[in-house]
Design an enzyme around this catalytic site. Structure first.
Site, PDB file in Angstrom:
ATOM      1  N   CYS A 164       8.826  10.793  -1.322  1.00 54.87           N
ATOM      2  CA  CYS A 164       7.411  10.708  -0.971  1.00 54.87           C
ATOM      3  C   CYS A 164       7.151  10.247   0.454  1.00 54.87           C
ATOM      4  O   CYS A 164       6.003  10.066   0.850  1.00 54.87           O
ATOM      5  CB  CYS A 164       6.696   9.837  -1.992  1.00 54.87           C
ATOM      6  SG  CYS A 164       6.932  10.538  -3.634  1.00 54.87           S
ATOM      7  N   HIS A 295       0.346   4.121   2.614  1.00 51.24           N
ATOM      8  CA  HIS A 295       0.919   4.939   1.544  1.00 51.24           C
ATOM      9  C   HIS A 295      -0.025   4.860   0.342  1.00 51.24           C
ATOM     10  O   HIS A 295      -0.300   5.865  -0.287  1.00 51.24           O
ATOM     11  CB  HIS A 295       2.332   4.454   1.219  1.00 51.24           C
ATOM     12  CG  HIS A 295       3.068   5.352   0.296  1.00 51.24           C
ATOM     13  ND1 HIS A 295       3.364   6.658   0.617  1.00 51.24           N
ATOM     14  CD2 HIS A 295       3.563   5.157  -0.950  1.00 51.24           C
ATOM     15  CE1 HIS A 295       4.018   7.215  -0.392  1.00 51.24           C
ATOM     16  NE2 HIS A 295       4.137   6.337  -1.350  1.00 51.24           N
ATOM     17  N   HIS A 330      -1.586  11.793  -5.224  1.00 45.98           N
ATOM     18  CA  HIS A 330      -0.288  11.620  -4.582  1.00 45.98           C
ATOM     19  C   HIS A 330       0.369  12.996  -4.437  1.00 45.98           C
ATOM     20  O   HIS A 330       0.851  13.553  -5.412  1.00 45.98           O
ATOM     21  CB  HIS A 330       0.580  10.674  -5.399  1.00 45.98           C
ATOM     22  CG  HIS A 330       1.780  10.187  -4.636  1.00 45.98           C
ATOM     23  ND1 HIS A 330       2.291  10.874  -3.546  1.00 45.98           N
ATOM     24  CD2 HIS A 330       2.552   9.082  -4.791  1.00 45.98           C
ATOM     25  CE1 HIS A 330       3.333  10.205  -3.079  1.00 45.98           C
ATOM     26  NE2 HIS A 330       3.509   9.123  -3.802  1.00 45.98           N
TER      27      HIS A 330
END
Lengths: 405, 326
Positions: A164, A295, A330
Site C-alpha cells: 500500500c 496514509h 483505500h
C-alpha cells in the site's frame, strides 16, 4: 553525480470520485464520497458490501493500442491513467520514443481480481479454464502494458509490489532516475482493482467499515476497499521549461524505510524516521511543510500511530493533515500515487482537500484534519505519506515550482 | 570512483541449501529437497508461513551469515517475484467462496496473499530496516531488482542491499503457467528456490567480487524478440565500455533468441535447470558468480547475463569479475 531538478508535468487519475484530472479535482474540492455497493464481485453473505468502486470507466476511451479485453482490471486502470498523464503533459509517444525513460507502476494485489475469477471458474467445475484470464492475471503487466500501449521499447519497466505504499516507491524511484540523469522521463504511479480476496481478508480482520471511512474520527469503523490508478509524468525542469510545459509541482525528495517490526501494526518511531529521511532528502525543515496527505486508513491502529509519528517530527503544531481515503477508500497500491496527484493539484489550485465523514476528532489523533469542507490555502510544500503492509514506509515531498536563480 | 559491487551470494535450490550445495550442483529433482519452513527456521512464527517466504528468509539469513554484513537501517532488501504466492492467493479466495459465510477465512493466512509478504518477513526476521522493495516480474525480474537496487545505492538510500528473487513450486503456479503459455513455447519443468546477492558500493577492488557495469532492458513491440534482445545487449556493452569479444561467459534463460545472438561465446553457464520464473535471472547471476569462484582467474573477466520473457521483455547485466593478481 548529476542532480537535475525534477518536476511533474502530467497527471493521470482514475478513481471512484472522478476519472481524469478535471473531474478528480472537482471531487477533491467538493469533498465527494466514492462509496457505493461493490459490484465487481458478489458480496452476498457479507453483512456489508460497500467499497469505493470505479464506475463509468470506459477503458477504450483512453486505451488506443492495446486490445482492452487482453488486459486485467488493474492493468486497464494503469494503462488508461498513463495515457492520460502523457496527454496531460502535452507530449506524445513519438517524442518519447527518442528519449530514454522509466515506466514504473506500484501495486498491492497485481491482478488478484483475475485470479479470483479463475478460482471461481475452477470451483464452478470449469474443465476448460480460460487462458485469457491466466494471461491477464500476470502482475508485471501493470507496467509492461503501459510501455506496449505507448509503443515504447527503450524504457526500463518495473512493477513494484510493495503493497500500500507502492505508488510512492515507484514515484520515488522515478525521481531518482530523472534526478541522476539516468532517464529523460519517468511515467510512475500505482494501480489496484477491488477484489474478493482482499475484501474478505480485511472483513475477517474486522477492519471493513460498513458505510463510511472516517479517518481520525473517534467513532471510526475502519477502511473501505477502493480501486483506481494514479500516474504522474516526470521530467527535468530544463526539459519542461524548454518545451513550455505546465508544471504542477516539483518533486523535492523522498524517503523510504522498513519497520522490521510487525506486518500490519505501524511502528511510530520508524514512520517518524521515514518522514525525517524525506525532509532531509528534500533539504527542508518541518516548519516549511504546509500540508500532509496522510496514509490515514481509518483504522485506530494506523491513525493513532501515524498522527503520533507526525507529532514526533512536527511537534505540537503539525500542519493540516488530511486523509484522502475518507473520499476514495483505500485504493491499496494506487493510494500514495493518487495521493501524489491530489497533492500536486492542491498546490496548483491552492486548496486543501478535506477529510470527509468527520464528526469528532479522536483525542489520540491530535491534528487538524480539515473536516468535511475543502479550504483555500497557498501551499508551497506538501508531504505525501504511504505506509504499507510489511512495515514498508515511503514519503514523497512535493513543492510548488519556483524559478531559482 | 564508487562502484556498485556484488560482494557475496547465497542460494537455496534443488541442489540444496547454501553456497557449497550450489557450487556442487548435484540435484535429483526440481524441488528444493528436505525443505520446510519449520525445519529451516524453527517452529516459532512458521506455522502459517508459505514455502516462498521461508525460502526467502532462509536464503537472506544465509547470505547475511556468510558475508557478515551489517543489518539495520542502512541495509535494504529488494526481492523479485511473479506475484507472491499464487497458491495462497487462490486458496484464500477459494475458502471465501466455499465457506458457509464468505468471511469465514483464516485470518492467519491473509498476510500470505500479499505480494510483499516474503520481503516484509525477511526484514522482520533479520532486522533489515532500510528500503524494502518487491519487484513483480517474469524471467527478467531479478535484473529489474538489480536495477532498482543500483539506484537505491547510488542515491544513498541504502549502503548495501540484499537483492534476489524467490519462487515456490505449487499447483496454482503450474496451472497459471500452463494456461498462459504461448503456443510456441516448449514447457520446462517448474523449479523453485531463492537466490540472493549482496550489493554495495565500494571504492577498491577485491578478488572474487563482481562489479555491475550496466543493466539494460528492452520491450519487444514488433514480434521480433531477437532484435529487442540484441539492442538491449548492445546498449549494455556500450554503457559498460566492454567490447562483445571480451565477454568470458554468458548465461541466458535458454530462449532461441539468446542462443542465436550469443552463439559462439566461449563459456555458456546454465542457470537452474527448469523454469524458475521470476527467479531465473538471479539464479543465472549466482551461477556465473559460482563458476568464476570455481575457476579463479588472475585477470579480470567480463560476463553477460541475459533474460527473455514470454511477455516480450528482455534484460541483461554486464559484470566485471574481479581477478586475483598473482
Amino acid at each position: 553525480m548529476r542532480t537535475n531538478r525534477v518536476v511533474l508535468t502530467g497527471l493521470g487519475v482514475i478513481s471512484s470520485i472522478g476519472i481524469g484530472v478535471p473531474e478528480f479535482t472537482d471531487g477533491l474540492r467538493s469533498g465527494r464520497s466514492g462509496v457505493r455497493p461493490i459490484t465487481v464481485f458478489d458480496t452476498t453473505g457479507f453483512a456489508s458490501g460497500n467499497g469505493c468502486e470505479v464506475t463509468d470507466f470506459r477503458p477504450e476511451h483512453w486505451i488506443r493500442t492495446m486490445p482492452v479485453g487482453e488486459l486485467g482490471r488493474a492493468s486497464r486502470f494503469s494503462v488508461a491513467a498513463a495515457r492520460m498523464a502523457v496527454r496531460d503533459a502535452g507530449t506524445d509517444e513519438q517524442t518519447l520514443r527518442d528519449r530514454r525513460g522509466l515506466i514504473s507502476i506500484g501495486t498491492t494485489d497485481g491482478e488478484a481480481h483475475e485470479l479470483d475469477t479463475l478460482t471461481e471458474s475452477e470451483l464452478a467445475g470449469g474443465s476448460a479454464l480460460d487462458p485469457l484470464l491466466a494471461r491477464r492475471a500476470v502482475a508485471s503487466r501493470l507496467a509492461t502494458e503501459v510501455a506496449r500501449e505507448l509503443r515504447l521499447s527503450d524504457v526500463e519497466i518495473m512493477t513494484v509490489g510493495t503493497a500500500c505504499a507502492a505508488g510512492n516507491y515507484s514515484i520515488g524511484d522515478g525521481f531518482d532516475a530523472v534526478r541522476a540523469g539516468e532517464v529523460d522521463f519517468a511515467i510512475c504511479g500505482g494501480a489496484d482493482a477491488i477484489c474478493r480476496k482482499t475484501f474478505a481478508g480485511f472483513y475477517r480482520l474486522g477492519t471493513i467499515a460498513p458505510e463510511h471511512c472516517q479517518p481520525f474520527d473517534v467513532d471510526r469503523k475502519g477502511i473501505l476497499t477502493g480501486e483506481g490508478a494514479g500516474v504522474v509524468f516526470m521530467e527535468t525542469v530544463d526539459s519542461a521549461l524548454a518545451r513550455g510545459a505546465r508544471i504542477y509541482a516539483e518533486v523535492l525528495g523522498w524517503g523510504l524505510n522498513c519497520d522490521a517490526f510487525h506486518p500490519v501494526a505501524p511502528d511510530q518511531d520508524s514512520v517518524a524516521r521515514c518522514v525525517e529521511l524525506a525532509l532531509a532528502d528534500a533539504g527542508i525543515t518541518p516548519d516549511q511543510v504546509d500540508l500532509i496527505s496522510a496514509h490515514g486508513t481509518g483504522t485506530k491502529v494506523n491513525d493513532v500511530s501515524e498522527t503520533k509519528a507526525i507529532r514526533q517530527v512536527y511537534g505540537d503544531r503539525p500542519p493540516p493533515t488530511v486523509s484522502l481515503k475518507s473520499m476514495l477508500g483505500h485504493t491499496m497500491g494506487a493510494a500514495s500515487a493518487i495521493g501524489a496527484v491530489a497533492c500536486s493539484l492542491a498546490i496548483t489550485h491552492g486548496f486543501i482537500p478535506p477529510t470527509i465523514n468527520h464528526v469528532r476528532t479522536d483525542p489520540e489523533c491530535a491534528i487538524d484534519c480539515v473536516p468535511n469542507e475543502a479550504v483555500a490555502a497557498e501551499l508551497d510544500i506538501v508531504q505525501n505519506n504511504g505506509l504499507a503492509f510489511g512495515g514498508n514506509n515511503a514519503v514523497v515531498i512535493l513543492g510548488r515550482h519556483r524559478e531559482r536563480s | 570512483m564508487t562502484k556498485l559491487v556484488l560482494t557475496g551470494w547465497s542460494a537455496i535450490s534443488p541442489y540444496g541449501r547454501g553456497r557449497e550445495a550450489f557450487l556442487g550442483r548435484r540435484a535429483t529433482g526440481h524441488d528444493v529437497p528436505d525443505f520446510s519452513a519449520r525445519e529451516a527456521l524453527g517452529s516459532k512464527g512458521t506455522r502459517s508461513m508459505t514455502r516462498l517466504t521461508a525460502l526467502a528468509i532462509a536464503t537472506v539469513g544465509d547470505l547475511i551469515a556468510d558475508t557478515g554484513c551489517d543489518t539495520g537501517a542502512d541495509t535494504g532488501l529488494v526481492l523479485g517475484t511473479t506475484t507472491g504466492s499464487a497458491q495462497s492467493m487462490m486458496d484464500f479466495t477459494r475458502s471465501s467462496l466455499t465457506a458457509a459465510r464468505p468471511h469465514r477465512v483464516d485470518p492467519a493466512l491473509f498476510p500470505n496473499t500479499v505480494m510483499n509478504c516474503a520481503a516484509g518477513q525477511c526484514a522482520i526476521w533479520h532486522g533489515l530496516r532500510g528500503p524494502n522493495v518487491t519487484i513483480a516480474g517474469g524471467r527478467t525480474a531479478g535484473l529489474m531488482a538489480l536495477s532498482y537496487t543500483g539506484r537505491l545505492i547510488r542515491s544513498h538510500r541504502a549502503k548495501r542491499v540484499l537483492v534476489g528473487a524467490a519462487e515456490e513450486c505449487s499447483p496454482a503456479r503450474a496451472r497459471l503457467i500452463d494456461l498462459a503459455r504461448p503456443p510456441h513455447e516448449i514447457p520446462k519443468p517448474l523449479t523453485e528456490g531463492c537466490a540472493a546477492t549482496l550489493a554495495e558500493s565500494v571504492d577498491h577492488d577485491a578478488p572474487g567480487r563482481a562489479e555491475i557495469l550496466a543493466v539494460r532492458s528492452r520491450l519487444c513491440l514488433d514480434g521480433s524478440p531477437g532484435a529487442a534482445l540484441r539492442d538491449c545487449v548492445d546498449a549494455a556493452l556500450v554503457s559498460a565500455s566492454c567490447a562483445g569479444n571480451r565477454i568470458w561467459a554468458v548465461s541466458g534463460t535458454g530462449t532461441t533468441q539468446e542462443r542465436e545472438l550469443l552463439a559462439g561465446r566461449p563459456t555458456w553457464i546454465d542457470g537452474l535447470p527448469g523454469d524458475a520464473s521470476s527467479a531465473s535471472a538471479t539464479f543465472q547471476l549466482v551461477s556465473v558468480l559460482a563458476a568464476a569462484e570455481l575457476n579463479p582467474s588472475h585477470v579480470d573477466r567480463f560476463a553477460l547475463v541475459t533474460a527473455v520473457d514470454t511477455d516480450g521483455s528482455s534484460a541483461c547485466v554486464v559484470l566485471r569479475l574481479i581477478g586475483s593478481p598473482r
